[in-house]
Every structure is written in structure tokens, then in C-alpha cells.
Design an enzyme around this catalytic site. Sequence first.
Site, PDB file in Angstrom:
ATOM      1  N   ARG A   1       6.802   5.171  -3.514  1.00  0.00           N
ATOM      2  CA  ARG A   1       5.568   5.792  -4.018  1.00  0.00           C
ATOM      3  C   ARG A   1       4.904   6.703  -2.996  1.00  0.00           C
ATOM      4  NH1 ARG A   1       2.764   1.586  -8.189  1.00  0.00           N
ATOM      5  NH2 ARG A   1       4.515   1.530  -9.607  1.00  0.00           N
TER       6      ARG A   1
ATOM      7  N   ASP B   1     -13.508   1.995 -12.724  1.00  0.00           N
ATOM      8  CA  ASP B   1     -12.203   1.686 -12.130  1.00  0.00           C
ATOM      9  C   ASP B   1     -12.317   2.010 -10.645  1.00  0.00           C
ATOM     10  OD1 ASP B   1      -9.170   1.292 -13.500  1.00  0.00           O
ATOM     11  OD2 ASP B   1      -9.167   2.047 -11.440  1.00  0.00           O
TER      12      ASP B   1
END
Length: 278
Positions: free
Chosen positions: A36, A145
Site C-alpha cells: 500500500r 470518519d
Amino acid sequence: MPIKMTDEEFTTFQKLIYDETGISLANGKKDLLISRLARRFIDLNVGSFSEYYKVVRNDHKEFMELVDRVSTHMTEFFREQPHFDFFESRFVKEMEKNSLKTGRRKITVWSVACSSGEEPYSIAMSILETLAVPVNWEIKILASDISNGVLEQAKNGLYTGDRMKDIPKYLWNKYFLKGTGENAGNYKVKDFMRDIMIFRRFNLLDSQWPIRGGFDAIFCRNVLIYFDKEMQADVVRKLCGYLRDGGYLFLGHSETFVGGATGYPTVIPSVFKKPESE
Ligand SMILES: C[S@@+](CC[C@H](N)C(=O)[O-])C[C@H]1O[C@@H](n2cnc3c(N)ncnc32)[C@H](O)[C@@H]1O
């Protein structure tokens, strides 16, 4: 050349991510972290994880990039349908019934880890579809979030046709605009539904959040699973303080066991009701 990561470097990143976000990166996730970040290392011209560690420690924005890359944002419209069945048939109906006694025509809901917005927009559609006369009501949905990336997507409210498959077809035109030109195949949330939303970046680990409590319902689904037991219970207890008496807490189906920390009765699996005050 492929990037390498020593076990010691991995432990350092595990600790940093855990301390700042509560996310426990399992020991087997080393390769995932490498894959990633591979592209990011090229963009930043960084050659090793030790070097990257210094960057994220000194640059909060880059730390948030890292969080974006390690967290799971998987979500979908009307995920865990039984929650929405309950929400419509019990919660919204109860709000309507109570309003006849109290005159209060307001619904406030908090979607605590809203990812790219599918959850809060599903909540909005459920409320708007269930209330007999929605225009008589003030509806507010706080969508928060930790990740700026997903919050931007949620604010944008633009979804591919593929994401829309979980929304009953008859709701598409009512709540979404069909894209044309370069947006053909995409659907955009209509303004009247977006205007119900308030988007904020909050870390669930913060000791408190700069908002007033008294929510009628809180959705905290499919995020506690990434935390350890102590943290899960801590977050749930904190959230209970933001719920009004008689309000409902929705946890993910695989997080039902954390509900014990509320001390509230279960109304359906993974949904808990805060008792009414005496
Ligand atoms: C798997 S998604 C769940 C989305 C939605 N609630 C659902 O059930 O479909 C988990 C979300 O939790 C967010 N998250 C992870 N750690 C967090 C934290 N410490 N504070 C707030 N949000 C967090 C991630 O960014 C991600 O968008």
C-alpha cells in the site's frame, strides 16, 4: 527495486498506527503495508521505512495519508439490511409517535465511521421514505470518519452505477442525479439530501468530540472490529454519553459482543436502546 521492511520497522509502524488510531495491524499485515505504500515512496522519493517514519512523525498530513492507506473503507448502501428494516419500522415510527405527544419534530443521527458516505445516505433515505410528511421535520445527520480521503468522497456524493446496486431502483431518480458526458454511468446525490449532512473528521480515540450530544441514534458499525477489546469498550461507553435517553446504538453484526459495554438491553441483534430516564 522492491521496498524492504525489517521486523523492527514493522513493529514501529504497528505501534504508531495503534497509538494514534486504535487500528491493530496484525503481524501478518507486513506485506500489505509494503504494497500500500510502494507508490507513495516513489512520489515522496523516500527509500526506506525508517526514512518514511521520520516523515510521518513530522507531517500530520502525511500521517493521515498513511492512515488512509492502512484502513479498510469497505462499505455499501443499506449494508446489514435488518438494521434498516428495524430503523424504519421501529425507530422512525417511534419518533413520529413521540412527536404527537411532545411536538418535537427533529431527528438527529450520527454515522460515526461513515467511510465514503453510503451509510449516512442510506440512513437519510430510510428516514425520508418512512416519515409520513418529511418536510415537517428537521433531519440532521452527522457523518464523521478519521480519513479525509473518504470524507471528501462522501461530501462529493458521486457513486458509480456498480455502487448503486444495493439501492432499490425506485429510489435512484428520487435521490440521485444521473451523470451525463464524462460522468455517464455515475450518480450524484441530490442537494436536498446532501444538505441534511454535516461532515466532520473525528478520531474515535479522541477523549471527546467537539459536538453536542443528545443523538436519537448512533451508527458505529464495522470499525470497532479493528480495535482491541479495551478500546472497543472505551469507545462504546463514550458514544453512550452522546445518545439521548431512549436513543439507539447500532453496532456492526460482528461487533455485537461489544454492546455489553453499554449496559443497555439488546432490541435486535447488535442494536441497543438506552433506557428512558425515570
Ligand atoms: C469498514 S469502514 C465502515 C463503514 C461503515 N460504517 C459501514 O459499516 O459500512 C471503517 C471506517 O472506519 C474508519 N476509521 C478507522 N479508524 C478510525 C478511527 N480511529 N476514528 C474514526 N474512524 C475510523 C475508516 O477510515 C473507515 O472509513
